[in-house]
Design a protein around this motif. Structure first.
Motif, PDB file in Angstrom:
ATOM      1  N   SER A 188       0.828  -1.218   0.000  1.00 46.38           N
ATOM      2  CA  SER A 188       0.000   0.000   0.000  1.00 46.38           C
ATOM      3  C   SER A 188       0.856   1.259   0.000  1.00 46.38           C
ATOM      4  O   SER A 188       0.603   2.202   0.746  1.00 46.38           O
ATOM      5  CB  SER A 188      -0.950  -0.008   1.213  1.00 46.38           C
ATOM      6  N   SER A 189       1.852   1.269  -0.845  1.00 47.59           N
ATOM      7  CA  SER A 189       2.783   2.400  -0.928  1.00 47.59           C
ATOM      8  C   SER A 189       2.809   2.964  -2.344  1.00 47.59           C
ATOM      9  O   SER A 189       2.377   2.308  -3.297  1.00 47.59           O
ATOM     10  CB  SER A 189       4.184   1.974  -0.491  1.00 47.59           C
ATOM     11  N   THR A 190       3.347   4.182  -2.471  1.00 41.92           N
ATOM     12  CA  THR A 190       3.326   4.894  -3.749  1.00 41.92           C
ATOM     13  C   THR A 190       4.655   5.605  -3.983  1.00 41.92           C
ATOM     14  O   THR A 190       5.255   6.140  -3.050  1.00 41.92           O
ATOM     15  CB  THR A 190       2.191   5.948  -3.759  1.00 41.92           C
ATOM     16  N   GLY A 191       5.097   5.601  -5.228  1.00 46.17           N
ATOM     17  CA  GLY A 191       6.219   6.437  -5.627  1.00 46.17           C
ATOM     18  C   GLY A 191       7.579   5.982  -5.146  1.00 46.17           C
ATOM     19  O   GLY A 191       8.500   6.795  -5.046  1.00 46.17           O
ATOM     20  N   GLN A 213       1.692   1.383  -6.070  1.00 42.76           N
ATOM     21  CA  GLN A 213       1.468   2.103  -7.317  1.00 42.76           C
ATOM     22  C   GLN A 213       2.624   3.057  -7.659  1.00 42.76           C
ATOM     23  O   GLN A 213       3.308   3.560  -6.781  1.00 42.76           O
ATOM     24  CB  GLN A 213       0.168   2.936  -7.236  1.00 42.76           C
ATOM     25  N   GLN A 214       2.774   3.286  -8.963  1.00 42.08           N
ATOM     26  CA  GLN A 214       3.636   4.338  -9.496  1.00 42.08           C
ATOM     27  C   GLN A 214       5.046   4.300  -8.911  1.00 42.08           C
ATOM     28  O   GLN A 214       5.622   5.318  -8.532  1.00 42.08           O
ATOM     29  CB  GLN A 214       2.989   5.712  -9.256  1.00 42.08           C
ATOM     30  N   SER A 215       5.607   3.099  -8.847  1.00 40.98           N
ATOM     31  CA  SER A 215       6.951   2.922  -8.311  1.00 40.98           C
ATOM     32  C   SER A 215       7.873   2.368  -9.390  1.00 40.98           C
ATOM     33  O   SER A 215       7.424   1.780 -10.378  1.00 40.98           O
ATOM     34  CB  SER A 215       6.917   1.981  -7.104  1.00 40.98           C
ATOM     35  N   ASN A 216       9.174   2.577  -9.181  1.00 45.31           N
ATOM     36  CA  ASN A 216      10.174   2.159 -10.168  1.00 45.31           C
ATOM     37  C   ASN A 216      11.140   1.155  -9.563  1.00 45.31           C
ATOM     38  O   ASN A 216      11.628   1.339  -8.441  1.00 45.31           O
ATOM     39  CB  ASN A 216      10.962   3.372 -10.662  1.00 45.31           C
ATOM     40  N   VAL A 217      11.415   0.106 -10.327  1.00 50.04           N
ATOM     41  CA  VAL A 217      12.420  -0.892  -9.964  1.00 50.04           C
ATOM     42  C   VAL A 217      13.407  -0.944 -11.123  1.00 50.04           C
ATOM     43  O   VAL A 217      13.053  -1.388 -12.228  1.00 50.04           O
ATOM     44  CB  VAL A 217      11.770  -2.276  -9.736  1.00 50.04           C
ATOM     45  N   GLN A 237       0.619   0.562 -12.458  1.00 45.25           N
ATOM     46  CA  GLN A 237       1.392   1.689 -12.980  1.00 45.25           C
ATOM     47  C   GLN A 237       2.819   1.739 -12.427  1.00 45.25           C
ATOM     48  O   GLN A 237       3.365   2.808 -12.150  1.00 45.25           O
ATOM     49  CB  GLN A 237       0.663   3.014 -12.696  1.00 45.25           C
ATOM     50  N   ASN A 238       3.416   0.572 -12.288  1.00 46.87           N
ATOM     51  CA  ASN A 238       4.807   0.480 -11.864  1.00 46.87           C
ATOM     52  C   ASN A 238       5.685   0.190 -13.077  1.00 46.87           C
ATOM     53  O   ASN A 238       5.234  -0.390 -14.070  1.00 46.87           O
ATOM     54  CB  ASN A 238       4.960  -0.635 -10.823  1.00 46.87           C
ATOM     55  N   THR A 239       6.955   0.584 -12.984  1.00 46.79           N
ATOM     56  CA  THR A 239       7.904   0.368 -14.070  1.00 46.79           C
ATOM     57  C   THR A 239       9.050  -0.504 -13.586  1.00 46.79           C
ATOM     58  O   THR A 239       9.729  -0.161 -12.612  1.00 46.79           O
ATOM     59  CB  THR A 239       8.457   1.707 -14.593  1.00 46.79           C
ATOM     60  N   ILE A 240       9.245  -1.634 -14.272  1.00 38.41           N
ATOM     61  CA  ILE A 240      10.322  -2.577 -13.950  1.00 38.41           C
ATOM     62  C   ILE A 240      11.255  -2.572 -15.147  1.00 38.41           C
ATOM     63  O   ILE A 240      10.918  -3.100 -16.217  1.00 38.41           O
ATOM     64  CB  ILE A 240       9.761  -3.996 -13.707  1.00 38.41           C
ATOM     65  N   SER A 241      12.438  -1.968 -15.009  1.00 37.00           N
ATOM     66  CA  SER A 241      13.265  -1.778 -16.193  1.00 37.00           C
ATOM     67  C   SER A 241      14.751  -1.961 -15.903  1.00 37.00           C
ATOM     68  O   SER A 241      15.247  -1.618 -14.825  1.00 37.00           O
ATOM     69  CB  SER A 241      13.039  -0.374 -16.772  1.00 37.00           C
ATOM     70  N   ALA A 242      15.441  -2.529 -16.906  1.00 33.62           N
ATOM     71  CA  ALA A 242      16.910  -2.615 -16.912  1.00 33.62           C
ATOM     72  C   ALA A 242      17.466  -3.352 -15.701  1.00 33.62           C
ATOM     73  O   ALA A 242      18.522  -2.991 -15.166  1.00 33.62           O
ATOM     74  CB  ALA A 242      17.529  -1.221 -17.026  1.00 33.62           C
ATOM     75  N   ASN A 243      16.762  -4.387 -15.263  1.00 32.61           N
ATOM     76  CA  ASN A 243      17.244  -5.218 -14.165  1.00 32.61           C
ATOM     77  C   ASN A 243      17.865  -6.506 -14.701  1.00 32.61           C
ATOM     78  O   ASN A 243      17.469  -7.014 -15.750  1.00 32.61           O
ATOM     79  CB  ASN A 243      16.088  -5.581 -13.223  1.00 32.61           C
ATOM     80  N   ASN A 265       1.330  -2.279 -15.565  1.00 31.86           N
ATOM     81  CA  ASN A 265       2.739  -2.303 -15.191  1.00 31.86           C
ATOM     82  C   ASN A 265       3.592  -2.444 -16.447  1.00 31.86           C
ATOM     83  O   ASN A 265       3.232  -3.157 -17.384  1.00 31.86           O
ATOM     84  CB  ASN A 265       3.025  -3.457 -14.229  1.00 31.86           C
ATOM     85  N   GLN A 266       4.743  -1.775 -16.474  1.00 35.45           N
ATOM     86  CA  GLN A 266       5.615  -1.803 -17.629  1.00 35.45           C
ATOM     87  C   GLN A 266       6.902  -2.555 -17.311  1.00 35.45           C
ATOM     88  O   GLN A 266       7.560  -2.266 -16.307  1.00 35.45           O
ATOM     89  CB  GLN A 266       5.964  -0.380 -18.077  1.00 35.45           C
TER      90      GLN A 266
END
Length: 284
Positions: A188-191, A213-217, A237-243, A265-266
């Motif tokens: 239940s966290s954001t950003g 929501q709206q978090s980046n990994v 609406q989270n982004t999982i990129s370049a891991n 989610n992306q």
């Protein structure tokens, strides 16, 4: 038929693993109720020396004698290892900076109900390494905090390395997170920004999002877990990129195979071997 049987077993395994992650988080959330709350922190703060004339209200001078179970604020510089039979440090004021200075905070074991650094509804807290936090139920616990950051810290042998619940804009960057049941958990966290961490051997999951929501990994190395990165169906609406997410039972798991367009989610440019649904890894 053989390939279909393998796929069926893989999906079944995925659901069992995800269920284990969720059960662990729910159990942990239940156990943390009744731990140090903002009211408890305020009560402990009242036992501290009174403010001196000329001091800014809500601020404290630098502290270099932090002790286990102490409510701290201001600038806190560790000068020795803390071996705690209970909680480590409880942050009692905003804008607190804890400098680990190469020292460690160790607890009574991950099966305890104790926390290494607790941040209860206190904003803009920073934990600077190098240093280590180990053998707690949670290495770091954020509840309702905004603007938290932790960097260059080793979080090991905890049930959960860093657990964020009701948090906003937390940053977990450039840490070594290893040998926990779950490396980083967000509920239940954001950003949040979870970037450039080395995660190894966290049993159930490296990173877990529940209703987040709206978090980046990004740019993490996640190795040797049942789930490398797991997002539940309510995380959007989270982004999982370049891991680099490798050598996990399931490297990337979007809600047990939920199509990513449903929870928006992306997943982009991730080096991995297995994903649920398929197609989340580069070239796979």
């Amino acid at each position: 038929m053989e390939l279909e049987g393998k796929r069926s077993r893989s999906i079944s395994s995925s659901k069992m693993i995800a269920a284990s992650v969720l059960v662990t988080l729910i159990a942990f959330s239940t156990l943390t109720i009744g731990m140090a709350t903002p009211a408890a922190a305020q009560q402990q703060q009242q036992q501290q020396p009174q403010q001196l004339p000329g001091e800014t209200p809500g601020a404290s001078s630098s502290s270099s004698n932090a002790a286990c179970g102490q409510v701290v604020s201001g600038v806190v510089n560790l000068t020795a290892n803390l071996n705690c039979s209970g909680d480590g440090l409880i942050v009692g004021g905003p804008n607190t900076v804890i400098n680990m200075n190469g020292f460690s905070i160790a607890g009574p074991g991950q099966d305890s109900s104790k926390v290494g650094i607790m941040v209860p509804n206190v904003d803009n807290v920073v934990v600077n390494g190098p240093g280590s936090i180990s053998n707690f139920q949670a290495g770091v616990l954020l509840t309702g905090a905004t603007g938290f950051a932790i960097n260059s810290v080793i979080l090991s042998n905890n049930q959960i390395g860093t657990f964020m619940t009701g948090a906003e804009n937390a940053q977990v960057q450039q840490n070594i997170i290893q040998g926990n049941s779950i490396g980083v958990a967000s509920h239940s966290s954001t950003g949040s920004a979870i970037d450039s961490n080395l995660m190894n051997g966290n049993l159930l999951a490296g990173i877990t999002f529940v209703n987040t929501q709206q978090s980046n990994v990004g740019m993490n190395n996640v190795v040797g877990s049942q789930n490398g990165v797991f997002l539940d169906g309510q995380s959007t609406q989270n982004t999982i990129s370049a891991n680099n997410v490798l050598e996990n039972v399931i490297d990337l798991n979007n809600a047990n195979g939920l199509p990513t367009n449903i929870n928006a989610n992306q997943y982009t440019d991730n080096s991995c071997e297995t994903s649920n649904p398929s197609g989340l890894c580069i070239g796979r």
